[in-house]
Motif scaffolding. Sequence first.
Motif, PDB file in Angstrom:
ATOM      1  N   CYS A 421       0.829  -1.208   0.000  1.00 37.73           N
ATOM      2  CA  CYS A 421       0.000   0.000   0.000  1.00 37.73           C
ATOM      3  C   CYS A 421       0.861   1.255   0.000  1.00 37.73           C
ATOM      4  N   MET A 422       1.990   1.224   0.710  1.00 36.19           N
ATOM      5  CA  MET A 422       2.894   2.369   0.759  1.00 36.19           C
ATOM      6  C   MET A 422       3.524   2.647  -0.600  1.00 36.19           C
ATOM      7  N   GLN A 423       3.484   1.664  -1.504  1.00 37.95           N
ATOM      8  CA  GLN A 423       4.024   1.841  -2.842  1.00 37.95           C
ATOM      9  C   GLN A 423       2.934   2.115  -3.869  1.00 37.95           C
ATOM     10  N   GLY A 424       1.740   2.457  -3.393  1.00 33.54           N
ATOM     11  CA  GLY A 424       0.683   2.879  -4.302  1.00 33.54           C
ATOM     12  C   GLY A 424      -0.294   1.806  -4.711  1.00 33.54           C
ATOM     13  N   VAL A 425      -0.245   0.613  -4.086  1.00 34.60           N
ATOM     14  CA  VAL A 425      -1.205  -0.445  -4.400  1.00 34.60           C
ATOM     15  C   VAL A 425      -2.485  -0.179  -3.618  1.00 34.60           C
ATOM     16  N   ASN A 426      -3.542   0.193  -4.307  1.00 32.98           N
ATOM     17  CA  ASN A 426      -4.818   0.510  -3.652  1.00 32.98           C
ATOM     18  C   ASN A 426      -5.359  -0.736  -2.959  1.00 32.98           C
ATOM     19  N   THR A 427      -5.551  -0.658  -1.643  1.00 35.42           N
ATOM     20  CA  THR A 427      -5.811  -1.844  -0.829  1.00 35.42           C
ATOM     21  C   THR A 427      -7.135  -1.739  -0.092  1.00 35.42           C
ATOM     22  N   LEU A 428      -7.872  -2.857  -0.053  1.00 32.27           N
ATOM     23  CA  LEU A 428      -9.125  -2.964   0.693  1.00 32.27           C
ATOM     24  C   LEU A 428      -8.982  -4.088   1.706  1.00 32.27           C
ATOM     25  N   TRP A 429      -9.261  -3.776   2.966  1.00 32.51           N
ATOM     26  CA  TRP A 429      -9.151  -4.763   4.046  1.00 32.51           C
ATOM     27  C   TRP A 429     -10.530  -5.228   4.464  1.00 32.51           C
ATOM     28  N   GLY A 430     -10.701  -6.550   4.544  1.00 31.01           N
ATOM     29  CA  GLY A 430     -11.904  -7.141   5.102  1.00 31.01           C
ATOM     30  C   GLY A 430     -11.527  -7.944   6.328  1.00 31.01           C
ATOM     31  N   SER A 431     -11.601  -7.334   7.498  1.00 29.14           N
ATOM     32  CA  SER A 431     -11.205  -8.004   8.741  1.00 29.14           C
ATOM     33  C   SER A 431     -12.463  -8.478   9.454  1.00 29.14           C
ATOM     34  N   PHE A 432     -12.686  -9.794   9.438  1.00 31.23           N
ATOM     35  CA  PHE A 432     -13.902 -10.351  10.021  1.00 31.23           C
ATOM     36  C   PHE A 432     -13.683 -10.847  11.451  1.00 31.23           C
ATOM     37  N   GLU A 433     -12.418 -10.908  11.888  1.00 32.11           N
ATOM     38  CA  GLU A 433     -12.109 -11.447  13.204  1.00 32.11           C
ATOM     39  C   GLU A 433     -11.809 -10.354  14.215  1.00 32.11           C
ATOM     40  N   ILE A 434     -11.035  -9.339  13.832  1.00 32.21           N
ATOM     41  CA  ILE A 434     -10.761  -8.231  14.743  1.00 32.21           C
ATOM     42  C   ILE A 434     -11.355  -6.956  14.149  1.00 32.21           C
ATOM     43  N   ASN A 435     -11.746  -6.018  14.998  1.00 35.91           N
ATOM     44  CA  ASN A 435     -12.408  -4.816  14.483  1.00 35.91           C
ATOM     45  C   ASN A 435     -11.402  -3.883  13.809  1.00 35.91           C
ATOM     46  N   ASN A 436     -11.935  -2.956  13.038  1.00 37.35           N
ATOM     47  CA  ASN A 436     -11.089  -2.073  12.223  1.00 37.35           C
ATOM     48  C   ASN A 436     -10.216  -1.140  13.072  1.00 37.35           C
ATOM     49  N   VAL A 437     -10.698  -0.737  14.241  1.00 37.81           N
ATOM     50  CA  VAL A 437      -9.899   0.151  15.094  1.00 37.81           C
ATOM     51  C   VAL A 437      -8.624  -0.554  15.537  1.00 37.81           C
ATOM     52  N   ARG A 438      -8.765  -1.791  15.964  1.00 42.38           N
ATOM     53  CA  ARG A 438      -7.590  -2.548  16.404  1.00 42.38           C
ATOM     54  C   ARG A 438      -6.657  -2.827  15.236  1.00 42.38           C
ATOM     55  N   LEU A 439      -7.218  -3.176  14.083  1.00 44.40           N
ATOM     56  CA  LEU A 439      -6.393  -3.431  12.900  1.00 44.40           C
ATOM     57  C   LEU A 439      -5.650  -2.170  12.480  1.00 44.40           C
ATOM     58  N   ALA A 440      -6.353  -1.031  12.463  1.00 38.42           N
ATOM     59  CA  ALA A 440      -5.709   0.227  12.078  1.00 38.42           C
ATOM     60  C   ALA A 440      -4.603   0.600  13.060  1.00 38.42           C
ATOM     61  N   LYS A 441      -4.799   0.294  14.343  1.00 41.12           N
ATOM     62  CA  LYS A 441      -3.772   0.580  15.348  1.00 41.12           C
ATOM     63  C   LYS A 441      -2.516  -0.253  15.066  1.00 41.12           C
ATOM     64  N   ILE A 442      -2.705  -1.526  14.714  1.00 44.34           N
ATOM     65  CA  ILE A 442      -1.568  -2.394  14.387  1.00 44.34           C
ATOM     66  C   ILE A 442      -0.817  -1.852  13.175  1.00 44.34           C
ATOM     67  N   MET A 443      -1.572  -1.508  12.124  1.00 48.10           N
ATOM     68  CA  MET A 443      -0.940  -1.045  10.893  1.00 48.10           C
ATOM     69  C   MET A 443      -0.252   0.308  11.088  1.00 48.10           C
ATOM     70  N   LEU A 444      -0.855   1.180  11.899  1.00 48.23           N
ATOM     71  CA  LEU A 444      -0.236   2.481  12.165  1.00 48.23           C
ATOM     72  C   LEU A 444       1.081   2.301  12.926  1.00 48.23           C
ATOM     73  N   THR A 445       1.101   1.351  13.875  1.00 41.43           N
ATOM     74  CA  THR A 445       2.343   1.058  14.607  1.00 41.43           C
ATOM     75  C   THR A 445       3.412   0.532  13.663  1.00 41.43           C
ATOM     76  N   GLN A 446       3.010  -0.363  12.735  1.00 42.40           N
ATOM     77  CA  GLN A 446       3.957  -0.895  11.749  1.00 42.40           C
ATOM     78  C   GLN A 446       4.435   0.204  10.809  1.00 42.40           C
ATOM     79  N   PHE A 447       3.545   1.120  10.471  1.00 39.04           N
ATOM     80  CA  PHE A 447       3.887   2.223   9.576  1.00 39.04           C
ATOM     81  C   PHE A 447       4.896   3.161  10.230  1.00 39.04           C
ATOM     82  N   ALA A 448       4.686   3.459  11.524  1.00 41.38           N
ATOM     83  CA  ALA A 448       5.575   4.366  12.250  1.00 41.38           C
ATOM     84  C   ALA A 448       6.817   3.655  12.767  1.00 41.38           C
ATOM     85  N   MET A 449       6.820   2.312  12.693  1.00 41.29           N
ATOM     86  CA  MET A 449       7.948   1.498  13.169  1.00 41.29           C
ATOM     87  C   MET A 449       8.257   1.780  14.641  1.00 41.29           C
TER      88      MET A 449
END
Length: 672
Positions: A421-449
């Motif tokens: 996604c950081m290289q411009g690949v338009n991405t759609l997430w379908g998270s059926f097990e964990i909610n989007n807030v928790r998923l976004a928190k994980i990805m934001l942490t990975q993004f900020a390293m």
Amino acid sequence: MWLPARSLSPLSRHRPSGGRGILTGRRCCRHYKKETLPSPEGPVPPTSTTEIRQYLRAQGVPFHDGYSCLHAPSIFVEEKQELRHSYSLFIDKTTGRFVCTASLAEGSWQDFQASVELRHTGMTVGGLQETEAQRTQADEDARHIWERALPLWELLDEQETREAKARFGLSSVSDVTLKRFGVRYLRTVQALVFPWFSPRGTSLKGLKLLKVERQGETTHYVENTLPRPSAYHNLFGLPLIGRRDTELVLTGREVDTLVLHQMTGLPTLALPRGISCLPPALLPYLEQFKRITLWLGEDLRSWEAAKLFARKLNPKRCSLVQPSDQQLCPLEAFARGMNLTKILRSALPAGHKSIISFRQLREEVFGELVNVEQVAGVKWARFPELNRLLKGHRKGELTVFTGPTGSGKTTFISEHALDLCMQGVNTLWGSFEINNVRLAKIMLTQFAMGRLEEQLEKFDEWADKFEDLPLYFMTFHGHQNIKTVIDTMRHAVYMYDISHVVIDNLQFMMGQEQLTVDRLAVQDYIVGAFRKFATDNNCHVTLVIHPRKEDEERELQTASIFGSAKASQEADNVLILQDRKLVTGPGKRYLQVSKNRFDGDVGIFPLEFNKTSLTFSAPIKNKVKLKKVKDDNEAPLKKAPAGAGGAAKKQRSQSPNTASAPGAAPDGLNKS
């Protein structure tokens, strides 16, 4: 930072000249909301073209079919004014959204219905038209920069004018052309300024700044738009289009539009975000054209984007300029003295018949042979070993990903998708097990390293950058009907040009209901539906599936994927996150590529989990040599390494035919 003091803080993402360099930026604030895809089961039901037609007939609204929209007289202007504009209301056949090109009113299908029904009572719906009170700070910044910029053809120093033109490859572009399109130059940052005017050319709605950075022979175009990219819906050159024009050339860059118009005299427009997206909101402004030629660039990503956009615009009226040595991007072809008119005449029709000959495919096959790296797909930046095995991330494929419970499947696949996604690949997430807030928190942490909990003062800075990624989330959670999910995915592909969908995970999406139904048959049906979606929409689907319950000491294999063999058969790639806690010590993990339909390479490489940044991408200093593994039937068992002892022997005896050659796996890990 190269913008003036009052402008926005930039976040740059560089790409070679074959792609699109994008520079996005804005003030550090939180009032923007990241858009999520609405659940079709929510209060707003989906609308079909048949329902739209039936409603218009019932309300006595005349209309006729267009290429991608229904045309109707506008209810937002007076009848006399509408006669001048002739059917200025456009209703998108796919989404139901409407745009009135005469009044600039726009909204959803529900907004339109409310407006029609209130019209009968003599009332109108407020808030549909743009008002001065709705202008944002970005509008103020745009006007400020526009006032400071000088017309490129009126710089005081002729030497400066020549140098500015040469920097962008526009030395041969006449002052008449530059003046016609209103191009300006911002001295403080040495950037071109392209205006975004309203369709009638009466007001400034935004602008784009373009800067050139050269590294050796490679040219990077760095962009900054006001307003932000997701709200920048400019068709550069639109106010110059006449009502009687029926032929159009669409380009991916404003500089290409300038040279094409000058050399051919044809109506030419530039897409706001190049090859990354064609927003449906722009389709009404393209309805008048009977023929559209898309000339977006000279690489295979541009070619794929052109074919995707042609599907939105109606392939019957579209022609595509196929990239080749003789058909470069318009600016480069212009610089080499090529005949641009001749290249446009050689454009291929976008709509092919059901059966075609090799002669029609010949140039496309040759293009794939010449551009091997581009055919292989987008490369991962954080997982170079994955590039050596899979070669890249390609559209239209199905990837099945599995791993033991608690091994970190969601955490790994989120970083895997974030990298792309950081290289411009338009991405759609379908998270059926964990909610989007928790998923976004994980990805934001990975993004900020790093953990933002310990540095909250940096949250806005990282959140602003993260928000500009082409990342969207489905709002589903738990069991969902597969048709509803597929419809939402198809809507996302149309609206946001999604090219990667992640489904996490298959079993949780199926839920626990209907236990009397054959769950394996249901799973096979769902896998088949995702496979068909990936092929039909030229979109990569990554599907997370839990493994069967097996002995924890045994390595997982392709056959360990839960369900029948259909998932592994339908998949183009099978990735297994192995967790060898009982064999090599706590927390030792590695990724196994056990199927690769693209070129057959399979193998393993170790992963090192960083709990602080929630990442699996190994530090550069711990880079290990990739170990490729032969096909299952050809993989010889290797001797256990010294010191492996009974654990290695036990591994060989329990899994004699794994793709990763169990005897070799600990060997590869010990080298790290």
